[in-house]
Scaffold this motif. Structure first.
Motif, PDB file in Angstrom:
ATOM      1  N   ALA A 179      -2.950  -5.110   0.354  1.00 39.10           N
ATOM      2  CA  ALA A 179      -1.723  -4.315   0.308  1.00 39.10           C
ATOM      3  C   ALA A 179      -1.016  -4.339   1.663  1.00 39.10           C
ATOM      4  O   ALA A 179       0.219  -4.416   1.735  1.00 39.10           O
ATOM      5  N   GLY A 180      -1.795  -4.261   2.736  1.00 37.37           N
ATOM      6  CA  GLY A 180      -1.208  -4.334   4.068  1.00 37.37           C
ATOM      7  C   GLY A 180      -0.584  -5.686   4.336  1.00 37.37           C
ATOM      8  O   GLY A 180       0.484  -5.787   4.958  1.00 37.37           O
ATOM      9  N   CYS A 366      -9.682 -12.591 -15.592  1.00 33.61           N
ATOM     10  CA  CYS A 366      -8.293 -12.115 -15.521  1.00 33.61           C
ATOM     11  C   CYS A 366      -7.893 -11.498 -16.862  1.00 33.61           C
ATOM     12  O   CYS A 366      -8.140 -12.074 -17.930  1.00 33.61           O
ATOM     13  N   THR A 367      -7.275 -10.333 -16.828  1.00 35.70           N
ATOM     14  CA  THR A 367      -6.909  -9.606 -18.054  1.00 35.70           C
ATOM     15  C   THR A 367      -5.539 -10.004 -18.590  1.00 35.70           C
ATOM     16  O   THR A 367      -5.113  -9.483 -19.628  1.00 35.70           O
ATOM     17  N   ARG A 368      -4.837 -10.898 -17.878  1.00 30.65           N
ATOM     18  CA  ARG A 368      -3.485 -11.332 -18.265  1.00 30.65           C
ATOM     19  C   ARG A 368      -2.508 -10.157 -18.329  1.00 30.65           C
ATOM     20  O   ARG A 368      -1.611 -10.120 -19.168  1.00 30.65           O
ATOM     21  N   CYS A 405      -2.999  -7.715  -7.986  1.00 29.08           N
ATOM     22  CA  CYS A 405      -4.063  -7.722  -8.986  1.00 29.08           C
ATOM     23  C   CYS A 405      -4.989  -6.524  -8.809  1.00 29.08           C
ATOM     24  O   CYS A 405      -5.801  -6.469  -7.872  1.00 29.08           O
ATOM     25  N   ALA A 406      -4.874  -5.560  -9.714  1.00 29.84           N
ATOM     26  CA  ALA A 406      -5.719  -4.362  -9.640  1.00 29.84           C
ATOM     27  C   ALA A 406      -7.168  -4.669  -9.993  1.00 29.84           C
ATOM     28  O   ALA A 406      -8.065  -3.881  -9.681  1.00 29.84           O
ATOM     29  N   GLY A 411      -7.593 -14.396  -5.484  1.00 33.97           N
ATOM     30  CA  GLY A 411      -7.986 -14.364  -4.073  1.00 33.97           C
ATOM     31  C   GLY A 411      -7.881 -15.723  -3.410  1.00 33.97           C
ATOM     32  O   GLY A 411      -7.688 -16.757  -4.068  1.00 33.97           O
ATOM     33  N   TYR A 412      -7.998 -15.717  -2.092  1.00 35.24           N
ATOM     34  CA  TYR A 412      -8.037 -16.955  -1.326  1.00 35.24           C
ATOM     35  C   TYR A 412      -9.425 -17.579  -1.453  1.00 35.24           C
ATOM     36  O   TYR A 412     -10.431 -16.861  -1.472  1.00 35.24           O
TER      37      TYR A 412
END
Length: 443
Positions: A179-180, A366-368, A405-406, A411-412
């Motif tokens: 978030a930052g 992933c939940t799409r 993405c909650a 991710g990297y």
């Protein structure tokens, strides 16, 4: 409280060793380096975890510097037939004290003293050290003063290096969380662009020292490749661009490009972005045509012996066309249309950036939910991308989808590293490059 006071006393030897290095720099007339070591001593008492690591690195460098000084002085005395035994004894004591100071600073007794922000200590220390090392190397190797401090206040370049290193680690701490990262990235990107063009404006107004070489180059990204083709020389920006691609892949386009920040600002004035198949096709076709046009025109102008001033007009026209795309299309679509369909260097970065091992990947769970689709301003994500588990060609590793993405499914990735470590290393490199560019990237 008593334990903290006791540990503060244990800082006496590390502080004295750093101040001794500062005193040597002062004797050499390097006021900036003296201020660097004095500021570092002051930071030791902040109890920040990263400062301990930086202090240890500074003392390691100091020990090597004292050893080299010893070798040079002994060689000098031997050349003139002077005694050197006492010199070696004195310098040996200095090197020993420096080593003891480093061991004490990095040892377990002071480990508990530096208890603030310990979790992100290593990345912050790495950012500071890499920024300082890179700027010092550039300063030492460049045939002319590259830092503004050296131009306006000769001898104070090391102080500017310290301030840029301190700034860089602070930015790194703000970007520690996804978030930052999303919040801070456009701000520091805009800051770099503003300072870049402010220095250009001041240089054009008569302050020649604001220009890197005193020779003006048009700040249009397409000229990074078209300029050397036309001139047959001037490969600095092209080399810098290539090195950046190796280090952080296409992140040049989302963190470091002086023009891209404009497109980002325009897109943020519009609605939430939505995937567009039309713009995705233009991502290759449009930018490919721009690349062919830029290189082709540069070759033609060179073949016909067109004066440089006329060539500048062609470059300016191309740049103004890109600005029009930002204002008229990016702002309306909420998407960075200039960067994804117009800028030829964006295509080069996306393609050659594949040589870098950095990637964004989407987990199988992933939940799409689609939250990431409305955050990607580079049109790199759509339903098919979610199915494949990776964004499209126009991805610039900006990281906005990671923060969206909650479920922590984006991710990297970097070969051999966990997602968490990979992201931390990416931030270290991206922020270091930002700080270095802030110090040296001028026309």
């Amino acid at each position: 409280m008593e334990n903290g006071t006791l540990n503060s006393y244990r800082l006496i030897l590390p502080s004295a060793a750093l101040l001794l290095l500062g005193a040597h720099a002062l004797r050499q007339g390097d006021f900036g380096l003296t201020a660097f070591f004095a500021a570092l001593v002051g930071l030791l008492f902040t109890r920040q975890g990263w400062v301990r690591l930086v202090g240890g690195a500074a003392l390691l460098w100091g020990g090597l510097a004292w050893a080299q000084i010893t070798v040079d002085l002994v060689a000098f005395r031997q050349a003139f037939g002077l005694a050197w035994g006492r010199l070696v004894m004195i310098m040996g004591i200095v090197i020993l004290l420096d080593g003891l100071a480093m061991a004490l600073l990095l040892g377990p007794r002071l480990d508990r003293f530096f208890d603030r922000d310990r979790e992100w200590a290593w990345p912050r220390a790495a950012i500071f050290i890499l920024t300082v090392f890179t700027l010092a190397l550039v300063r030492a190797k460049a045939p002319f003063p590259v830092l503004l401090a050296d131009r306006y206040l000769p001898g104070w370049g090391w102080l500017e290096i310290f301030l840029l290193g301190f700034y860089a680690q602070w930015i790194g701490s703000l970007m520690a969380s996804p978030a930052g990262h999303r919040r801070v990235r456009p701000r520091i990107w805009g800051l770099f662009s503003a300072l870049f063009f402010l220095q250009l404006a001041l240089g054009l107004s008569g302050m020649d020292r604001m220009l890197m070489t005193g020779t003006l180059h048009l700040p249009v990204p397409a000229l990074i490749v078209a300029g050397p083709v036309f001139r047959g020389a001037g490969f600095f920006m092209l080399i810098l661009f290539g090195v950046t691609l190796v280090l952080v892949g296409p992140a040049w386009c989302s963190h470091l490009c002086y023009i891209g920040a404009w497109d980002d600002a325009m897109s943020r004035l519009g609605p939430r972005p939505a995937p567009s198949a039309t713009l995705r096709r233009l991502s290759v076709l449009g930018r490919g045509a721009s690349l062919v046009l830029a290189v082709g025109v540069a070759l033609a102008l060179r073949a016909f012996g067109v004066p440089g001033a006329t060539a500048v007009l062609f470059g300016a026209a191309f740049g103004l066309g890109g600005v029009a795309v930002m204002v008229l299309v990016s702002r309306r679509r909420g998407m960075m249309v200039h960067c994804t369909t117009w800028c030829p260097m964006g295509l080069v970065a996306n393609i050659l950036g594949r040589l870098s091992p950095w990637r964004i990947r989407i987990g199988a769970d992933c939940t799409r939910c689609g939250a990431c689709l409305t955050r990607c301003r580079y049109n790199a994500l759509d339903e098919s991308g979610l199915e494949r588990g990776r964004p499209g060609l126009s991805c610039t590793l900006c990281g906005d989808c990671v923060s969206a993405c909650a479920h922590r499914q984006i991710g990297y990735v970097f070969p051999g590293l966990s997602n968490r470590t990979a992201r931390a290393l990416f931030i270290v490199l991206a922020v270091t490059l930002h700080a270095v560019f802030l110090g040296v990237a001028r026309i």
